[in-house]
Design a protein around this motif. Structure first.
Motif, short mmCIF file in Angstrom:
data_model
loop_
_atom_site.label_atom_id
_atom_site.label_comp_id
_atom_site.label_asym_id
_atom_site.label_seq_id
_atom_site.Cartn_x
_atom_site.Cartn_y
_atom_site.Cartn_z
N GLU A 28 0.87 -1.17 0.00
CA GLU A 28 0.00 0.00 0.00
C GLU A 28 0.91 1.22 0.00
O GLU A 28 1.86 1.28 0.77
CB GLU A 28 -0.88 -0.02 1.25
CG GLU A 28 -1.82 1.13 1.39
CD GLU A 28 -2.70 0.98 2.61
OE1 GLU A 28 -3.82 0.46 2.47
OE2 GLU A 28 -2.26 1.38 3.70
N ALA A 29 0.62 2.20 -0.86
CA ALA A 29 1.49 3.37 -0.95
C ALA A 29 0.65 4.63 -1.16
O ALA A 29 -0.38 4.60 -1.85
CB ALA A 29 2.46 3.22 -2.11
N VAL A 30 1.10 5.74 -0.57
CA VAL A 30 0.48 7.03 -0.80
C VAL A 30 0.91 7.52 -2.18
O VAL A 30 2.10 7.57 -2.46
CB VAL A 30 0.89 8.06 0.29
CG1 VAL A 30 0.39 9.45 -0.06
CG2 VAL A 30 0.39 7.62 1.66
N VAL A 31 -0.06 7.86 -3.03
CA VAL A 31 0.26 8.31 -4.38
C VAL A 31 -0.17 9.75 -4.65
O VAL A 31 0.20 10.33 -5.67
CB VAL A 31 -0.33 7.38 -5.46
CG1 VAL A 31 0.27 5.98 -5.34
CG2 VAL A 31 -1.85 7.33 -5.36
N ALA A 32 -0.96 10.33 -3.73
CA ALA A 32 -1.38 11.72 -3.90
C ALA A 32 -1.71 12.31 -2.54
O ALA A 32 -2.04 11.59 -1.60
CB ALA A 32 -2.58 11.82 -4.83
N PHE A 33 -1.62 13.64 -2.49
CA PHE A 33 -1.87 14.36 -1.24
C PHE A 33 -2.54 15.68 -1.56
O PHE A 33 -2.25 16.32 -2.56
CB PHE A 33 -0.54 14.62 -0.52
CG PHE A 33 -0.68 15.56 0.64
CD1 PHE A 33 -1.25 15.13 1.83
CD2 PHE A 33 -0.26 16.87 0.54
CE1 PHE A 33 -1.40 16.00 2.90
CE2 PHE A 33 -0.40 17.75 1.61
CZ PHE A 33 -0.98 17.31 2.78
N GLN A 34 -3.46 16.10 -0.68
CA GLN A 34 -4.10 17.41 -0.78
C GLN A 34 -4.22 17.98 0.62
O GLN A 34 -4.77 17.33 1.50
CB GLN A 34 -5.50 17.31 -1.40
CG GLN A 34 -6.26 18.62 -1.43
CD GLN A 34 -5.61 19.66 -2.32
OE1 GLN A 34 -5.46 19.46 -3.52
NE2 GLN A 34 -5.21 20.77 -1.74
N GLY A 35 -3.69 19.19 0.82
CA GLY A 35 -3.77 19.85 2.11
C GLY A 35 -4.76 21.00 2.09
O GLY A 35 -5.18 21.46 1.04
N LEU A 36 -5.11 21.45 3.28
CA LEU A 36 -6.02 22.56 3.47
C LEU A 36 -5.40 23.56 4.42
O LEU A 36 -4.93 23.18 5.49
CB LEU A 36 -7.35 22.07 4.07
CG LEU A 36 -8.34 23.17 4.47
CD1 LEU A 36 -9.01 23.73 3.23
CD2 LEU A 36 -9.37 22.62 5.44
N GLY A 37 -5.37 24.83 4.03
CA GLY A 37 -4.90 25.89 4.91
C GLY A 37 -6.08 26.69 5.43
O GLY A 37 -7.09 26.82 4.76
N LEU A 38 -5.95 27.17 6.66
CA LEU A 38 -6.98 28.02 7.26
C LEU A 38 -6.39 29.40 7.48
O LEU A 38 -5.36 29.54 8.15
CB LEU A 38 -7.45 27.43 8.59
CG LEU A 38 -8.13 26.07 8.50
CD1 LEU A 38 -8.42 25.54 9.88
CD2 LEU A 38 -9.40 26.16 7.67
N TRP A 39 -7.02 30.44 6.93
CA TRP A 39 -6.53 31.80 7.04
C TRP A 39 -7.22 32.49 8.21
O TRP A 39 -8.41 32.30 8.43
CB TRP A 39 -6.80 32.56 5.74
CG TRP A 39 -5.84 32.13 4.68
CD1 TRP A 39 -5.94 31.03 3.89
CD2 TRP A 39 -4.63 32.78 4.34
NE1 TRP A 39 -4.85 30.96 3.05
CE2 TRP A 39 -4.03 32.03 3.31
CE3 TRP A 39 -3.99 33.92 4.79
CZ2 TRP A 39 -2.83 32.38 2.73
CZ3 TRP A 39 -2.79 34.27 4.21
CH2 TRP A 39 -2.23 33.51 3.19
N PRO A 40 -6.50 33.33 8.95
CA PRO A 40 -7.08 33.98 10.13
C PRO A 40 -8.22 34.94 9.80
O PRO A 40 -9.02 35.26 10.66
CB PRO A 40 -5.91 34.73 10.76
CG PRO A 40 -4.86 34.82 9.71
CD PRO A 40 -5.09 33.66 8.77
#
Length: 153
Positions: A28-40
């Motif tokens: 099993e391998a991670v093939v993609a990533f998506q992050g989320l930023g929160l602005w003040p």
């Protein structure tokens, strides 16, 4: 690689990151990533997306962005903002998802922390639009999530 793993782990541990797994009979391998930023000042931002080269072209990046927008809207109920660097391939994806390009003249200087330090600019990008009013090629987008929620996203 250690820095990338630390970044992914930070987003996932803070429940602001998604990973796509590829499973085979033996691994099993991670093939993609998506992050989320929160602005003040009340915005969510799609951040730190990456798909392994062998898995590009199948819509994984777009699907993960849609999923992140849905999850973030349900959790935070904040509008979205998106940034693309001069050479980014995400501009088309953001527009496909309903993001609107902001005119450079109305981009608020409070967003300048999204820009990398001037020392990081390469290939003719020697100034940051948000920090120095130059044109570095970066673009800022917004998404009226209320307009799009419940439709294709």
């Amino acid at each position: 690689l250690e820095q990338a793993f630390a970044t992914v782990s930070e987003f996932v541990n803070d429940q602001r990151g998604l990973v796509a797994l590829h499973q085979s009979d033996t691994s099993e391998a991670v093939v993609a990533f998506q992050g989320l930023g929160l602005w003040p000042f009340g915005y969510c931002e799609l951040r730190s997306a990456r798909t392994q080269e062998d898995f590009q072209g199948f819509g994984i990046n777009t699907l993960m962005k849609k999923l992140m927008i849905h999850i973030a809207w349900e959790r935070y109920h904040q509008p979205f903002i998106g940034f693309t660097e001069r050479l980014s391939g995400s501009r088309g994806i953001l527009q496909k998802l309903g993001f609107d390009l902001l005119d450079d003249a109305i981009v608020d200087n409070r967003l300048s922390e999204a820009c990398p330090p001037v020392s990081d600019f390469t290939e003719g990008c020697d100034q940051c639009m948000l920090r120095s009013n130059g044109n570095c090629g970066c673009k800022v987008y917004t998404l009226d999530i209320g307009k799009h929620h419940g439709t294709t996203i």
